[in-house]
Scaffold this motif. Structure first.
Motif, PDB file in Angstrom:
ATOM      1  N   ARG A   1      -3.479   2.263   9.976  1.00  0.00           N
ATOM      2  CA  ARG A   1      -2.803   2.789   8.949  1.00  0.00           C
ATOM      3  C   ARG A   1      -1.519   2.181   8.582  1.00  0.00           C
ATOM      4  NH1 ARG A   1      -6.007   6.730   6.423  1.00  0.00           N
ATOM      5  NH2 ARG A   1      -4.488   6.780   4.722  1.00  0.00           N
TER       6      ARG A   1
ATOM      7  N   GLY B   1       1.096  -0.632   8.127  1.00  0.00           N
ATOM      8  CA  GLY B   1       1.580  -2.351   8.528  1.00  0.00           C
ATOM      9  C   GLY B   1       0.399  -3.105   8.626  1.00  0.00           C
TER      10      GLY B   1
ATOM     11  N   TRP C   1     -15.785  -0.804   5.743  1.00  0.00           N
ATOM     12  CA  TRP C   1     -14.889  -1.655   4.765  1.00  0.00           C
ATOM     13  C   TRP C   1     -15.422  -2.974   5.218  1.00  0.00           C
ATOM     14  CZ3 TRP C   1      -9.078  -2.345   3.939  1.00  0.00           C
ATOM     15  CH2 TRP C   1      -9.091  -1.530   2.566  1.00  0.00           C
TER      16      TRP C   1
ATOM     17  N   TYR D   1     -12.146   6.071  -2.081  1.00  0.00           N
ATOM     18  CA  TYR D   1     -11.642   6.840  -3.360  1.00  0.00           C
ATOM     19  C   TYR D   1     -10.940   5.799  -4.267  1.00  0.00           C
ATOM     20  CZ  TYR D   1      -6.480   6.364  -2.548  1.00  0.00           C
ATOM     21  OH  TYR D   1      -5.490   6.108  -2.587  1.00  0.00           O
TER      22      TYR D   1
ATOM     23  N   ARG E   1      -1.513  13.881  -2.494  1.00  0.00           N
ATOM     24  CA  ARG E   1      -0.535  13.249  -3.370  1.00  0.00           C
ATOM     25  C   ARG E   1       0.601  14.090  -3.993  1.00  0.00           C
ATOM     26  NH1 ARG E   1      -4.057  10.059  -8.037  1.00  0.00           N
ATOM     27  NH2 ARG E   1      -4.450   8.500  -6.202  1.00  0.00           N
TER      28      ARG E   1
ATOM     29  N   TYR F   1      -2.119  -3.688  -7.628  1.00  0.00           N
ATOM     30  CA  TYR F   1      -2.027  -2.639  -6.335  1.00  0.00           C
ATOM     31  C   TYR F   1      -0.948  -2.083  -6.564  1.00  0.00           C
ATOM     32  CZ  TYR F   1      -6.054  -5.643  -4.263  1.00  0.00           C
ATOM     33  OH  TYR F   1      -6.987  -6.245  -3.944  1.00  0.00           O
TER      34      TYR F   1
ATOM     35  N   ASP G   1      -0.376   5.438  -4.087  1.00  0.00           N
ATOM     36  CA  ASP G   1      -0.831   6.749  -4.846  1.00  0.00           C
ATOM     37  C   ASP G   1       0.202   7.468  -6.003  1.00  0.00           C
ATOM     38  OD1 ASP G   1      -3.178   8.106  -2.504  1.00  0.00           O
ATOM     39  OD2 ASP G   1      -3.353   6.457  -3.795  1.00  0.00           O
ATOM     40  N   GLY G   2       1.397   7.377  -5.259  1.00  0.00           N
ATOM     41  CA  GLY G   2       2.326   8.219  -6.095  1.00  0.00           C
ATOM     42  C   GLY G   2       2.570   7.530  -7.614  1.00  0.00           C
TER      43      GLY G   2
ATOM     44  N   LEU H   1      -4.855  -0.183  -9.252  1.00  0.00           N
ATOM     45  CA  LEU H   1      -5.703   0.211  -8.055  1.00  0.00           C
ATOM     46  C   LEU H   1      -4.810   0.951  -6.948  1.00  0.00           C
ATOM     47  CD1 LEU H   1      -7.861  -2.726  -7.787  1.00  0.00           C
ATOM     48  CD2 LEU H   1      -8.531  -0.682  -8.842  1.00  0.00           C
ATOM     49  N   PRO H   2      -4.805   2.356  -6.774  1.00  0.00           N
ATOM     50  CA  PRO H   2      -4.029   2.667  -5.883  1.00  0.00           C
ATOM     51  C   PRO H   2      -4.534   2.689  -4.449  1.00  0.00           C
ATOM     52  CG  PRO H   2      -5.152   4.590  -6.954  1.00  0.00           C
ATOM     53  CD  PRO H   2      -5.374   3.278  -7.579  1.00  0.00           C
ATOM     54  N   VAL H   3      -3.827   2.358  -3.594  1.00  0.00           N
ATOM     55  CA  VAL H   3      -4.319   1.933  -2.023  1.00  0.00           C
ATOM     56  C   VAL H   3      -3.715   2.785  -0.978  1.00  0.00           C
ATOM     57  CG1 VAL H   3      -4.912  -0.348  -2.709  1.00  0.00           C
ATOM     58  CG2 VAL H   3      -2.714  -0.053  -1.861  1.00  0.00           C
ATOM     59  N   GLY H   4      -3.196   4.152  -1.173  1.00  0.00           N
ATOM     60  CA  GLY H   4      -2.699   5.084  -0.249  1.00  0.00           C
ATOM     61  C   GLY H   4      -1.292   4.972  -0.604  1.00  0.00           C
TER      62      GLY H   4
ATOM     63  N   GLN I   1       2.631   1.601   2.958  1.00  0.00           N
ATOM     64  CA  GLN I   1       2.251   0.726   4.150  1.00  0.00           C
ATOM     65  C   GLN I   1       0.818   0.349   4.313  1.00  0.00           C
ATOM     66  OE1 GLN I   1       4.406  -0.724   6.271  1.00  0.00           O
ATOM     67  NE2 GLN I   1       6.161   0.136   5.068  1.00  0.00           N
ATOM     68  N   GLN I   2       0.055   1.254   3.631  1.00  0.00           N
ATOM     69  CA  GLN I   2      -1.429   0.768   3.569  1.00  0.00           C
ATOM     70  C   GLN I   2      -1.662  -0.210   2.542  1.00  0.00           C
ATOM     71  OE1 GLN I   2      -2.079   5.267   3.410  1.00  0.00           O
ATOM     72  NE2 GLN I   2      -4.187   4.585   3.234  1.00  0.00           N
TER      73      GLN I   2
ATOM     74  N   LEU J   1      -0.465  -3.199   2.826  1.00  0.00           N
ATOM     75  CA  LEU J   1      -0.357  -4.275   3.722  1.00  0.00           C
ATOM     76  C   LEU J   1      -1.811  -4.623   4.249  1.00  0.00           C
ATOM     77  CD1 LEU J   1       3.123  -3.866   5.547  1.00  0.00           C
ATOM     78  CD2 LEU J   1       2.501  -5.475   3.996  1.00  0.00           C
ATOM     79  N   ALA J   2      -2.378  -3.482   4.611  1.00  0.00           N
ATOM     80  CA  ALA J   2      -3.807  -3.500   5.205  1.00  0.00           C
ATOM     81  C   ALA J   2      -4.487  -4.180   3.895  1.00  0.00           C
ATOM     82  CB  ALA J   2      -4.278  -2.201   5.808  1.00  0.00           C
ATOM     83  N   ARG J   3      -4.441  -3.381   2.897  1.00  0.00           N
ATOM     84  CA  ARG J   3      -5.321  -4.020   1.701  1.00  0.00           C
ATOM     85  C   ARG J   3      -5.123  -5.605   1.526  1.00  0.00           C
ATOM     86  NH1 ARG J   3      -8.504   0.295  -0.947  1.00  0.00           N
ATOM     87  NH2 ARG J   3      -8.227   2.090   0.404  1.00  0.00           N
TER      88      ARG J   3
END
Lengths: 546, 401
Positions: A233, A235, A403, A496, A509, B52, B55-56, B82-85, B88-89, B91-93
């Motif tokens: 989760r 980086g 995924w 989500y 959130r 991208y 969330d906030g 598109l919220p992706v967490g 840092q998440q 980056l993964a996306r």
């Protein structure tokens, strides 16, 4: 669990096969393939000192937590199930209250323990209390024990419903003490349920995530799951590192269950030491009413002690902005409903499939004790272990696998309700499977055959003989999964979107927006919902037995 | 029989209700798919910009719902966020999106300096292009400017080509004066009305016995503020070493972390959990942002109970930015980057992102004017190798015992 109906058996095997391939093998395979392509799954990499150190802490914490939970859970479960003092509904309520903690969202559990053990917590006002208990190894173990003792006690009490009262009374009459009666009569009846519960508890503790993060205080108190989290989760994805942690995690969590299944299958093959299960739970006859009411009322009270601490969060409910939660509530309820149905139906199908793999038992020896001494199929125990595999796989790895495997067909950025359902059903399927597994191994084959002989159709035979036995546990499993689904966060965070934000994500959130009091109020609502769902489903089964 | 009928009825009703709710959800999803604003219509032929973000940003009260409708009106287009967490998440996306070979979004919002460096392979360089308001960005946060210490968020425009800062903030400890007063046995009023004597004045003060188990920090492996604290501490320790000791700085830093481990109460996985514990009075200090003080002031903290604490050594800065995603860039995306520097957006940043706007001469709310502004700004390293080394030292110190 044998149905005797080839169509149903075929359907069950097909369903389980599809589930297994698409929800477990393909996603996990996708992750392993990614890691293998980097040539980093070598033995040297597997023995990485950093991961080994974390595995050591994981093992130590799980051993202590599960051990203490087992020590307390076994006598509690036996006491709640002890025959001769039943008061019907009270015992059912006791079992229901034991099941409640399973549905407590981890965020609520974390908040509760901080409120109790923290610097400004309730216990901090006690004279002599040391704040050193919070945020460390002890706090994690304590939280795990309080969370898992009721689970083990529930498994034991469910199995203990079938304790042969007549034999216990006969043994007592003949002068056997409590210990001898336990070893000779009670233990053979409850041991597989107890060991199954212990294996599940071991897996819960080894894969513990939120509680370790909240209460552990940081390294060195960490588990393989928290280590995995930081690799997935944060980086750039460290897939090889994540896979390494996942492999160790699977090894640690599945080994006990594999041992339970192995020894149980050996026992069944030898046909020794098993007590024939009764066709119905023992009923209370002849116990003075006053005495029964007193001890019957005590059981629910003691069972409730494990849930009462979590009610501390209800004091924050007043800050809930009701107008903002409607849609998230809808999403959560839909998700919980389908996940529960998916998990439980798949568990039933799995039990049917495993039953089909077992050799036929000798008639007249009801209870699943295999009388075929010529040899027992290894397929059934192997399948039982394999089907429990998801319980040892990190949800983070599974979600990532979904995924990677299905990203070309399901746009993960668009969100997918059904992907969330599939992921949660996969996550909770082992729970439902292990919950129903002891029930399946107490099938009343002789009675089913007798009913068939008397002219009953398969449906009538099942309806009159088996369904009363299964109804309560199935409803219980549905309630457990639905309650747990309401508070589950990891699975939903993968698929989500802005229109599919369930309650746990909304909490997260709000916390990131400084809306802490509202987030805590929502956590309190989540607790009420989880408990309410479990109560609503189980209320029909309370009082059915005992 | 009656009971069976009732159970059957309840079962059918439950399943029917479940199906109905699902159909409603699914229908709702299809109806609003593709629109970041309520009321988006199926068949909308306007050009679409996909963004991208974290969330906030898109949640109610965040900056997204404020600015996306403005941009849609300005450009007669549709914005799909598109919220992706968390940051840092993202980056993964980006990585997975790139590997799938089908980039969906054109713009990414919410990368800080280290995240931008890691995301470099998947982002587009601008070359000679710059947003029209580029020179209006405050010098200390502009990639081609220079900071107080000569650094500019990782050094050089070339390293940050393609990074558009849109807001910034300073990491700092937030103090609960009431909690401190209780510990010191004095009244909170005495503490809040004058330079608080109980506050730590420098980073070194945190090593003292009075702060043992008094800090709430975030795990650097899972949290941006947590990582910033590790890099900040490293930077301060490294600067403190001179001469002979400088050659031995690695072992010293491990020893530092080993010694510092007893000072924090817990390492929360993220800022939100740490701040929640702070508000729950678990510890008097939490690692956060100076702008947290502004939030409390805007939400009724008239007694200034929660105060930002600045250290003599300076405070680390975090700059958040936006970038174009490689392979899917469009003219609309560049216009959006321009838009992020406009007054309309920059004036909304303080009370929606709780960060400072990067555009010079932007009017700030009173609560921001009251914030202590660091005299010394520290630009933390943002290259992956340095960060990885810092995390290894941290890990070796806290896990090694």
């Amino acid at each position: 669990m044998r149905t005797g109906n080839r169509s149903i058996t075929g359907l069950a095997i097909g369903w389980v096969g599809i589930f297994w391939v698409f929800c477990v093998v393909v996603p996990v395979g996708a992750v392993l393939a990614r890691a293998a392509s980097a040539h980093l799954l070598s033995p040297a990499a597997f023995l990485d000192p950093t991961v080994l150190a974390i595995a050591e802490v994981t093992l130590g914490q799980a051993l202590l937590s599960a051990g203490l939970s087992a020590l307390l859970g076994l006598p509690l479960g036996l006491w709640i199930a002890s025959p001769g003092r039943r008061t019907g509904a009270a015992d059912g309520w006791a079992r229901f209250l034991l099941a409640l903690p399973f549905g407590v969202p981890t965020i609520v559990a974390g908040m509760t323990w901080v409120a109790l053990l923290g610097r400004s917590g309730l216990l901090a006002h006690l004279p002599g209390w040391s704040p050193g208990w919070a945020y460390g190894f002890k706090a994690v173990v304590l939280a795990h024990v309080v969370l898992n003792v009721p689970w083990i006690a529930l498994q034991v009490s469910e199995a203990g419903l079938y304790l042969p009262r007549a034999q216990l009374e006969a043994a007592e009459t003949l002068g056997a003490g409590w210990g001898r009666r336990f070893l000779a009569v009670s233990w053979p009846q409850v041991r597989w349920a107890f060991l199954s519960g212990c294996a599940q508890t071991w897996a819960f503790c080894a894969m513990s995530f939120a509680l370790v993060l909240v209460l552990g205080g940081g390294p060195p108190v960490q588990t393989l799951e928290t280590a995995l989290y930081s690799r997935v989760r944060y980086g750039t994805l460290d897939l090889p590192g994540a896979v390494l942690c996942a492999c160790w995690e699977m090894l640690i969590t599945l080994l006990p269950w594999a041992l339970v299944v192995f020894f149980q299958s050996r026992r069944l093959a030898s046909g020794s030491g098993e007590q024939p299960a009764q066709w119905a739970p023992e009923t209370d006859v002849g116990t003075p009413r006053g005495k029964g009411v007193l001890t019957g009322g005590l059981r629910p009270a003691v069972a409730a002690l494990f849930f009462v601490p979590y009610l501390i969060v209800l004091g924050r409910l007043s800050a809930l902005p009701v107008a903002e939660i409607g849609h998230a509530l809808e999403v959560s309820l839909v998700l919980a409903g389908w996940s529960a149905l998916g998990a439980v139906l798949t568990a039933i199908a799995a039990l049917i499939a495993i039953g089909a793999l077992e050799r036929p038992r000798s008639p007249g020896f009801a209870g699943g004790a295999g009388g075929d001494r010529r040899g027992r199929s290894w397929l059934a125990p192997a399948a039982s272990v394999l089907l429990s595999l998801p319980s040892g796989i990190s949800i983070l790895v599974l979600g990532l696998g979904f995924w990677l495997a299905y990203g070309h067909w399901i746009d993960p950025f668009a969100g997918s309700l059904w992907a969330m359902v599939a992921l949660q059903a996969t996550l909770f399927f082992p729970v439902a499977f292990r919950y129903l597994w002891p029930v399946a191994h107490q099938a009343q084959m002789s009675l089913l055959e007798a009913a068939a002989t008397l002219g009953a159709t398969p449906y009538q035979a099942f309806s009159e003989v088996e369904w009363p036995r299964w109804r309560g546990p199935i409803l219980g499993a549905l309630a457990l999964v639905a309650g747990a689904s309401l508070g589950e966060l990891a699975a939903v965070s993968f698929f989500y979107n802005e229109k599919l934000v369930p309650l746990p994500l909304l909490i997260s959130r709000w916390m990131s927006q400084y809306r802490f009091s509202e987030a805590e109020a929502l956590a309190a609502l989540l607790l009420l919902l989880s408990a309410g769902v479990m109560a609503g489903v189980r209320v029909g089964s309370i009082g059915q037995r005992g | 029989m009656r009971r069976r009928a009732l159970v059957a009825f309840l079962s059918v009703a439950t399943v029917s209700g479940l199906v109905a709710l699902t159909a409603r959800l699914d229908g709702w999803f299809r109806w609003t798919r593709g629109s970041a604003t309520p009321g988006g219509l199926v068949g909308d032929r306007r050009q679409e910009l996909v963004v991208y973000t974290y969330d906030g940003f898109v949640a109610k009260g965040g900056l997204g719902p404020e600015i996306f409708p403005l941009f849609e009106k300005r450009c007669d287009c549709r914005v799909r966020a598109l919220p992706v967490g968390d940051g840092q998440q993202i980056l993964a996306r980006l990585q997975l999106d790139f590997e799938r070979g089908t980039p969906v979004a054109q713009v990414v919002i919410g990368l800080d300096q280290p995240a931008f460096n890691r995301a470099r392979p998947w982002l587009k360089r601008w070359g000679g292009w710059r947003p029209s308001a580029w020179r209006r960005i405050r010098r200390e946060v502009r990639p081609d400017g220079a900071g107080e210490d000569g650094g500019s968020d990782g050094g050089g425009d070339g390293d940050k080509d393609g990074f558009l800062p849109y807001d910034y903030g300073f990491f700092a400890f937030m103090a609960d004066t009431r909690h401190l007063a209780r510990q010191a046995g004095t009244s909170a009023g005495a503490l809040s009305g004058m330079p608080p004597p109980a506050f730590p004045r420098s980073f070194r003060d945190l090593l003292g016995p009075s702060w043992k188990r008094g800090l709430l920090l975030e795990d650097p492996r899972t949290s941006t503020p947590g990582l910033a604290f590790v890099l900040y501490a490293d930077a301060i320790q490294t600067r403190a070493l001179t001469g002979e000791s400088a050659a031995k700085k690695t072992p010293d830093l491990r020893a530092f972390w080993r010694g510092f481990r007893g000072q924090w109460l817990t390492l929360a996985p993220g800022w939100d959990q740490a701040y929640g514990l702070f508000l729950g009075e678990q510890a008097p200090l939490v690692w956060s942002y100076t702008t947290s003080q502004a939030y409390h002031e805007e939400h009724g903290d008239l007694t200034h109970r929660y105060r930002a604490v600045l250290f003599d050594e300076g405070q680390p800065i975090q700059v958040e930015g936006a970038a174009l995603i490689r392979g899917s860039e469009s003219v609309l995306a560049r216009r959006f980057l321009d838009f992020l520097l406009s007054r309309e957006v920059q004036e909304r940043i303080p009370l929606h992102s709780w960060m400072y706007p990067v555009r010079e001469a932007t009017t700030l709310p009173a609560s921001f004017e009251h914030l202590p502004y660091p005299k010394k700004v520290i630009h933390l390293p943002s290259d992956p190798a340095t960060i990885a080394a810092a995390l290894r030292r941290w890990s070796g110190g806290v896990e090694g015992g």
